[in-house]
Design a protein around this motif. Sequence first.
Motif, PDB file in Angstrom:
ATOM      1  N   UNK A 223      10.587 -16.529  -0.153  1.00  0.00           N
ATOM      2  CA  UNK A 223      10.735 -15.595  -1.260  1.00  0.00           C
ATOM      3  C   UNK A 223      11.169 -14.246  -0.721  1.00  0.00           C
ATOM      4  N   UNK A 224      11.914 -13.472  -1.511  1.00  0.00           N
ATOM      5  CA  UNK A 224      12.384 -12.168  -1.032  1.00  0.00           C
ATOM      6  C   UNK A 224      11.220 -11.262  -0.664  1.00  0.00           C
ATOM      7  N   UNK A 225      11.492 -10.350   0.226  1.00  0.00           N
ATOM      8  CA  UNK A 225      10.471  -9.386   0.621  1.00  0.00           C
ATOM      9  C   UNK A 225      10.448  -9.191   2.109  1.00  0.00           C
ATOM     10  N   UNK A 226       9.521  -8.386   2.596  1.00  0.00           N
ATOM     11  CA  UNK A 226       9.437  -8.112   4.034  1.00  0.00           C
ATOM     12  C   UNK A 226       9.031  -9.360   4.813  1.00  0.00           C
TER      13      UNK A 226
ATOM     14  N   UNK B 107       4.386  -3.751  11.585  1.00  0.00           N
ATOM     15  CA  UNK B 107       4.085  -3.212  10.254  1.00  0.00           C
ATOM     16  C   UNK B 107       4.879  -1.924  10.012  1.00  0.00           C
ATOM     17  N   UNK B 108       5.038  -1.111  11.054  1.00  0.00           N
ATOM     18  CA  UNK B 108       5.846   0.105  10.918  1.00  0.00           C
ATOM     19  C   UNK B 108       7.304  -0.236  10.629  1.00  0.00           C
ATOM     20  N   UNK B 109       7.733  -1.403  11.128  1.00  0.00           N
ATOM     21  CA  UNK B 109       9.112  -1.845  10.891  1.00  0.00           C
ATOM     22  C   UNK B 109       9.271  -2.517   9.531  1.00  0.00           C
ATOM     23  N   UNK B 110       8.198  -2.572   8.745  1.00  0.00           N
ATOM     24  CA  UNK B 110       8.296  -3.095   7.392  1.00  0.00           C
ATOM     25  C   UNK B 110       7.700  -4.462   7.179  1.00  0.00           C
ATOM     26  N   UNK B 111       7.154  -5.102   8.234  1.00  0.00           N
ATOM     27  CA  UNK B 111       6.578  -6.438   8.071  1.00  0.00           C
ATOM     28  C   UNK B 111       5.214  -6.349   7.399  1.00  0.00           C
TER      29      UNK B 111
END
Length: 560
Positions: free
Chosen positions: A225-228, A258-262
């Motif tokens: 599914x779309x998203x990080x 997490x800082x990279x968006x995960x």
Amino acid sequence: MTTTVSRVRAAYARIEAVDRPEIWIDLRPQEEAEAEARAIDARAAAGEHLPLAGRLLAAKGNIDVYGLPTTAGCPAYAYDPEADAPVVARLRAAGALVLGTTNLDQFATGLVGTRSPYGAVRSAHDPERISGGSSSGSAVAVALGLVDLALGTDTAGSGRVPAAFNGIVGLKPTRGLVPTSGVVPACASIDCLTVFARTLPEAEQALSFMASPPARTLPALPQRTPGPWRIAVPPLSQLGELDEGWAEAYETAVAHLTEAGASLREIDLTPFTEAASMLYEGAFVAERYTAVGSFIDKLLSVGGDGLDPTVAGIITRARDIPAHRLFADQDRLATLRTRALTELSDADALLLPTTPGHPTLTEVAGDPLGANARLGRFTNSTNLFDLAAVAIPAGEVNGLPFGVMLMGPAFTDDHLTRIAALLQPRTRLAVVGAHLTGEPLNPQLLALGAHLDRTTTTAPVYRLHALQTTPPKPGLVHVGEGGAEIETEVWCLPAEGLGKLLTALPRPMTLGTVELTDGTRVPGFLCEPEALKMAEDITLYGSWRSYLKHRSAATHPTDE
């Protein structure tokens, strides 16, 4: 201009300078390597497409290289291959040049790099510590800059453990993606070939030439599914005892993702660690006896000259494992694999330390079996569960490399390398025009693994102009007084990606430092002042998007 010949000469000079003879089993004569280098340079000069021209390659000593004996780390086992292993042939066809075959834990049985009659391979960073195995020589040859790429094998972690200990990348693809013909088997049903490189893009490029079309039906992977990116991480309590500072280094790697968006998913690591213990303690080790057991028995009957005693003991003990135990272990493994994949079902990858610690040569000598078992705590289950993996550097602890590993289901190799890129050194980039989200050049950023960090504005010291380019783009110029705040997106991307953008940047665009409204400064796209003579000043709109919206409305007015 750097030629393959000059690179070969530099490599042999460095090999002599570092004085690590235990890295190599057979090193080609320099004159022979230079002759092949001249042929590569001539082919490239004639226009032949050789993407790996000038890249120097080493191959683990259990991989066939025509013209050199294949020993698998045992002199008495040596044979002269009739041809290169397919993986070697493919890299050579792309222009790579093989310098020699490298040392290994004998018959690829071990994760320490010390089980070899050719000598213990020491860490590239601390000669008192092990290099990791079994692909020890290959990893250290890359880490010390003797070669650009090296081939290893990975059954229990042999392509990942030495990568972690030596601060390089170890890419272990999905089982079967790279053919293992021309390779002395360890456990043939789960063996994988791996590639070592100093950077992730180099490893990916090499793998693109090594791989074959899938030889088995692709599994029906869950639709993402779309998203990080969703990263599975276990509670620290399930990692067990780690070396001093390693838990903190692992948590830092998690924080970087997490800082990279995960986003994070907690996972129960139990099925992974239980399966890991089965690789050597269960019946699966019997496959190692199938591979070379009869040879070892015969050699032992005449004195066992050249056999590593630890390796010989592991393989000969496997001879007497009863068949019923194998079937029982297969049933148990199937149950554990189902549990593990269920745990991973809502994640794109599992992030773990590659190993629990980095022992010294003395510690391994004192407890060879115990030290080896500890090193495989996180890696042993990967191939048993049919997972893909990549090991990447993630900083240092006490001055030595620390590495982490990403794992995912079979054929998620591309996902894993894209996530791994988030852990590589990164920088920020300010964009105000065609690279903004949704604009024509934004895919360039996405292709480099970039993600949007934030939307802000510049300090009020810039003016924005509409350039006469294709596609349309603005030019941002620092003016000091008389400037205004301009809407800006700040993107986070791999440092090497910024270099790629710069080399392809067309005039009149330049890369400079952009001051943001909060006073911070980041690299960003600016414009040569000369290009503004015929460009419309659009500063009053405050952003490129607002200007495009105004222009569109003027061109296509709404009917009243």
